[in-house]
Design an enzyme around this catalytic site. Structure first.
Site, PDB file in Angstrom:
ATOM      1  N   HIS A 403       0.900  -1.275   0.165  1.00  5.59           N
ATOM      2  CA  HIS A 403       0.235   0.001   0.242  1.00  5.59           C
ATOM      3  C   HIS A 403       0.906   1.445  -0.120  1.00  5.59           C
ATOM      4  O   HIS A 403       0.685   2.034  -0.898  1.00  5.59           O
ATOM      5  CB  HIS A 403      -0.892   0.162   1.344  1.00  5.59           C
ATOM      6  CG  HIS A 403      -1.855  -1.461   0.596  1.00  5.59           C
ATOM      7  ND1 HIS A 403      -2.162  -1.344   2.584  1.00  5.59           N
ATOM      8  CD2 HIS A 403      -3.020  -1.096  -0.260  1.00  5.59           C
ATOM      9  CE1 HIS A 403      -3.356  -2.447   1.673  1.00  5.59           C
ATOM     10  NE2 HIS A 403      -3.567  -2.380   0.561  1.00  5.59           N
ATOM     11  N   ARG A 543      -8.415  30.003 -10.694  1.00  3.81           N
ATOM     12  CA  ARG A 543      -8.923  30.513 -10.718  1.00  3.81           C
ATOM     13  C   ARG A 543      -8.274  31.293  -8.614  1.00  3.81           C
ATOM     14  O   ARG A 543      -7.937  31.067  -8.164  1.00  3.81           O
ATOM     15  CB  ARG A 543     -10.222  29.704 -10.309  1.00  3.81           C
ATOM     16  CG  ARG A 543     -11.504  30.850  -9.382  1.00  3.81           C
ATOM     17  CD  ARG A 543     -12.556  29.633  -8.705  1.00  3.81           C
ATOM     18  NE  ARG A 543     -12.081  28.905  -7.768  1.00  3.81           N
ATOM     19  CZ  ARG A 543     -12.345  27.872  -6.926  1.00  3.81           C
ATOM     20  NH1 ARG A 543     -13.845  28.154  -8.266  1.00  3.81           N
ATOM     21  NH2 ARG A 543     -12.154  27.598  -6.055  1.00  3.81           N
ATOM     22  N   GLY A 662     -19.115  27.596 -13.449  1.00  5.48           N
ATOM     23  CA  GLY A 662     -19.033  26.934 -11.968  1.00  5.48           C
ATOM     24  C   GLY A 662     -20.995  26.505 -11.391  1.00  5.48           C
ATOM     25  O   GLY A 662     -21.468  26.890 -11.113  1.00  5.48           O
ATOM     26  N   SER A 663     -20.733  25.318 -12.159  1.00  3.86           N
ATOM     27  CA  SER A 663     -22.710  24.947 -12.187  1.00  3.86           C
ATOM     28  C   SER A 663     -23.163  24.578 -10.550  1.00  3.86           C
ATOM     29  O   SER A 663     -24.299  25.344 -10.286  1.00  3.86           O
ATOM     30  CB  SER A 663     -23.057  23.606 -12.520  1.00  3.86           C
ATOM     31  OG  SER A 663     -21.575  22.896 -13.073  1.00  3.86           O
ATOM     32  N   ASN A 664     -22.649  24.245  -9.236  1.00  3.52           N
ATOM     33  CA  ASN A 664     -22.833  23.774  -8.470  1.00  3.52           C
ATOM     34  C   ASN A 664     -23.536  25.450  -7.143  1.00  3.52           C
ATOM     35  O   ASN A 664     -24.133  25.370  -6.907  1.00  3.52           O
ATOM     36  CB  ASN A 664     -22.040  23.481  -7.126  1.00  3.52           C
ATOM     37  CG  ASN A 664     -21.564  22.275  -7.679  1.00  3.52           C
ATOM     38  OD1 ASN A 664     -22.399  21.174  -7.807  1.00  3.52           O
ATOM     39  ND2 ASN A 664     -19.928  21.657  -6.988  1.00  3.52           N
ATOM     40  N   ASP A 665     -22.437  26.339  -7.719  1.00  2.85           N
ATOM     41  CA  ASP A 665     -23.186  27.451  -7.014  1.00  2.85           C
ATOM     42  C   ASP A 665     -23.948  28.769  -7.861  1.00  2.85           C
ATOM     43  O   ASP A 665     -24.762  29.304  -7.821  1.00  2.85           O
ATOM     44  CB  ASP A 665     -21.487  29.234  -6.997  1.00  2.85           C
ATOM     45  CG  ASP A 665     -21.210  28.458  -5.685  1.00  2.85           C
ATOM     46  OD1 ASP A 665     -21.302  28.333  -4.852  1.00  2.85           O
ATOM     47  OD2 ASP A 665     -19.387  29.350  -6.360  1.00  2.85           O
ATOM     48  N   CYS A 712     -17.311  24.209 -15.234  1.00  3.66           N
ATOM     49  CA  CYS A 712     -17.140  23.421 -14.063  1.00  3.66           C
ATOM     50  C   CYS A 712     -18.113  22.312 -12.927  1.00  3.66           C
ATOM     51  O   CYS A 712     -18.332  22.840 -12.802  1.00  3.66           O
ATOM     52  CB  CYS A 712     -15.895  23.780 -13.252  1.00  3.66           C
ATOM     53  SG  CYS A 712     -14.610  25.032 -13.956  1.00  3.66           S
TER      54      CYS A 712
END
Length: 768
Positions: A403, A543, A662-665, A712
């Protein structure tokens, strides 16, 4: 019952989103009639029903978000706080009652395997054992579990293992911020007499014409954990034929006992004897190569075991990192140290220097300073937060497939294992150079060089797309590895992680108050240069810092500079912050200008722009900085605030030539839903018609005004219909996390084919 469990033989790779990577990979092996012990998968739907939708689900989500942020800050976070959060989360998992339907389905499938048979219970997290993230040893596995109660306890233990510091650190460093999901594999135990790992490419050199096998007596845990030094066999893949064998050193073995695993000491005669005969090594290699062929020639990491009668395969996954042996350009470096202090197995290529720090356990990890060489008797996944800060890793035991070696390769940390005496031979504080390509530890310092290792390209070429596929990035130490993959550049380089890493967790204004601005610029420039150089000439879009006030407060000294906001998500952040407090932004611009003089593929993106006047004021700051006079600089804005739909033409008039959605915001502000809220999670939908309409208008404006448009987010890689919508709108590019790149490229390519076919049919019909 089918919604809760699935037999291995009923699963394929396409089921990875419900059975996890491990379960899906095993299903493919069963379908190919390879020797796999019988078993089934407890699907992720069980975890979701019991834990996510259970009485503690909302609290778990809140704690997980907080813990992931702490993990992302690494050495600069409060380790005790991360431990505390993880302990609380695991306790909540164990306190959750088991749903009756899940309980009955799991035990019914267990009883079909036999009467109280011993089984291996192994975590199969969604995203685990993929081509980009192995999660090697991160989540829990239990072996030799017998009986209903012990099985159910082991399942819950696997679920709870999602919430450990090592898993949170791994996910944070690989930019995996979404809520985790997990399935669990249950397989009948093999009475393992000899076992180990086979790599169908040499992990140290990247050679695809070699098979490397590591073997030990008993169960394979001693190999993958690095607890012992296994025998190593090198084979030519063309035969396969044995080329060389290296004896290891194994003092004990793990075998089945009456109450689970037990450790037995090996006699001197057993320890000295070779684990595999030549015929057995060839048999393992041949079977592993069959697994590789099944996966289209993609090199595989295969776990195997011999019982008294036959060879079994117990796991297979793609090798996540390989050195690129085709890169034979000599690198320019200062005279290297020549005194060899120690030799071991070359486990993770690259060369790095630093002061030796000898540690005995992960609990001592805070003693290691960034850039030191970590030396330990052995390492397991609990060491991940410490390994990620080390310049190199050296261990006494372990092999190339343990690992520690896998994680080191994924992080790009040069690693040498199996030295046997590193903890006693090397001197604390002495400066050494670790060469992970040759397995040598040398006295003195070598000038820093870029690791010669870059992951080899996939065996099968990916589909080309007219829509560019960019990657989101936050860590400079993975830049070379990601740059060697099938991406067109960096669409979102997050400043937040770079800056908190460069400043050792200090608030930027605290640094400025102490007159250490040059330190800020120098450290940020180093990180940016490494990333821009790795991807050149492909674009890298930086950014600027977009930490919210509550996140800034968590930095050292932050409480002196940050307001206490009720809703920081829509508060003091982004563009507006730059014009109110231009000092920090000015340092970012200075660092960007310095790097662009050497690598002009680096560009600027301004986040969370609300109005025209604030963007105009911000761009004036850029114009008056060293960056403003540089030719070829692209200036982007993030489209997160719905007002961008109205203002975008004005932004272009101010000199903006790129927009990244920025699709989330954007979704949270279009729908009025806090994206971090678990209570309102059902309302958050990137595919809501209102959100899609806004996205379509942004892309349409970008096309009309001839500027670049991007998005994004993960939706294009997980929702084919979303990808097709973006293609139809004419988006220029999308940017996704590294693990989502292959799926995103497939989805975009399929959408482009459909659009072209429709256009061709329409043209033909119109021509009639």
């Amino acid at each position: 019952m089918g919604d809760y469990v699935a037999d291995l033989g009923d699963l394929r790779l396409a089921d990875a989103d419900r059975a996890g990577g491990k379960g899906a990979n095993l299903g493919e092996l069963v379908a190919a009639h390879l020797p796999v012990p019988p078993g089934y998968v407890i699907l992720k739907s069980c975890y979701e029903e019991v834990i996510i939708h259970g009485p503690h689900g909302a609290e778990l989500d809140t704690l997980h978000t907080e813990a992931l942020q702490a993990a992302a800050e690494g050495a600069r976070s409060d380790a005790a706080r991360l431990d505390e959060l993880c302990t609380r989360m695991r306790k909540l998992v164990h306190q959750t009652p088991m749903a009756a339907g899940v309980h009955d389905a799991v035990l019914a499938a267990y009883h079909r395997l036999g009467d109280s048979v011993p089984v291996a219970v192994r975590s199969s997290a969604v995203g685990e054992d993929s081509a980009t993230a192995s999660f090697a040893g991160m989540n829990l596995s239990r072996t030799n579990m017998r009986g209903d109660d012990r099985l159910m306890d082991a399942v819950v233990d696997c679920w709870a293992s999602l919430f450990t510091p090592r898993v949170l650190t791994y996910r944070a460093r690989r930019d995996m911020h979404e809520r985790p999901d997990i399935a669990v594999v249950v397989q009948r135990m093999v009475t393992a007499r000899r076992s180990g790992v086979a790599f169908t490419a040499d992990p140290a050199t990247g050679r695809r014409d070699r098979v490397v096998i590591e073997a030990a007596r008993g169960q394979g845990e001693v190999v993958v954990s690095g607890a012992t030094e296994p025998d190593t066999y090198m084979l030519d893949a063309k035969g396969p034929t044995l080329i060389a064998a290296r004896a290891g050193r194994q003092g004990f073995a793990i075998v089945a006992g009456p109450d689970g695993d037990q450790r037995i000491q090996l006699s001197d005669e057993e320890a000295a004897a070779q684990v595999l005969s030549e015929d057995e090594a060839v048999s393992v290699a041949r079977t592993a190569l069959q697994v590789q062929q099944l996966h289209g020639g993609l090199p595989q990491d295969v776990e195997w075991a011999f019982d008294d009668e036959r060879l079994w395969l117990v796991q297979a996954r793609p090798i996540t990192t390989l050195a690129d042996r085709t890169d034979t350009k000599p690198s320019v470096r200062a005279p290297a140290p020549t005194q060899v202090l120690l030799r071991g197995l070359a486990a993770a290529p690259g060369r790095a220097s630093g002061a030796v720090r000898i540690l005995r356990s992960p609990s001592e990890g805070s003693a290691l300073r960034v850039g030191e060489v970590l030396v330990a008797a052995m390492t397991n996944p609990d060491w991940l937060p410490t390994i990620s800060r080390a310049s190199a890793l050296v261990t006494d035991s372990g092999g190339m497939t343990c690992h520690a070696a896998i994680v080191a390769r994924e992080l790009g940390v040069p690693c040498v294992v199996g030295t046997r005496t590193a903890t006693t031979t090397l001197t604390e504080g002495a400066t050494v150079t670790v060469d992970g390509s040759t397995g040598q530890i040398l006295a003195g310092r070598s000038e820093p060089v870029q690791a010669v290792s870059r992951p080899a390209a996939p065996a099968a070429a990916a589909e080309s797309t007219a829509t560019r596929i960019y990657v989101n990035l936050a860590l400079p130490e993975v830049a070379e590895r990601l740059a060697a993959t099938d991406v067109d550049g960096v669409g979102l380089l997050r400043a937040e992680t770079l800056i908190t890493q460069a400043l050792d967790g200090r608030h930027p204004r605290d640094l400025i108050a102490r007159g250490e601005q040059d330190t800020f610029v120098e450290r940020l420039s180093q990180s940016l240069h490494r990333i821009a150089t790795a991807f050149a000439p492909r674009p890298v879009v930086y950014r600027a810092t977009d930490l919210r006030s509550n996140e800034f407060r968590d930095l050292v000294g932050g409480e002196r500079y940050e307001p206490d906001e009720r809703n920081p998500m829509i508060g003091y952040r982004g563009c507006y912050r730059y014009i109110r407090e231009p000092e920090v932004f000015a340092l970012e611009l200075t660092a960007l200008a310095s790097v662009r003089e050497r690598t002009p593929n680096l560009h600027l993106m301004i986040p969370f722009v609300r109005t025209r006047w604030e963007l105009e004021a911000c761009l004036e700051l850029v114009d008056h900085s060293p960056l403003g006079s540089q030719r070829g600089l692209h200036r982007w804005v993030m489209a997160e605030v719905p007002s961008v739909v109205h203002w975008l033409p004005e932004y272009v008039g101010l000199g903006i030539d790129g927009v990244s959605i920025g699709s989330n915001d954007l979704t949270q502000l279009m729908l009025g839903v806090d994206r971090d809220s678990t209570t309102c999670a059902d309302l958050f939908d990137e595919s809501d018609p209102a959100v899609l309409d806004a996205i379509g208008k942004i892309i349409g404006t970008a096309r009309r005004l001839s500027i670049t448009s991007s998005l994004c987010g993960q939706a294009p890689s997980t929702r084919p219909e979303f990808a097709e919508y973006l293609v139809r709108m004419g988006i220029t590019s999308i940017s996704v996390t590294p693990d989502a790149v292959p799926a995103a490229r497939r989805a975009i390519a399929a959408a482009e084919r459909r659009v072209l076919l429709e256009q061709a049919l329409r043209s033909r019909n119109e021509g009639r």
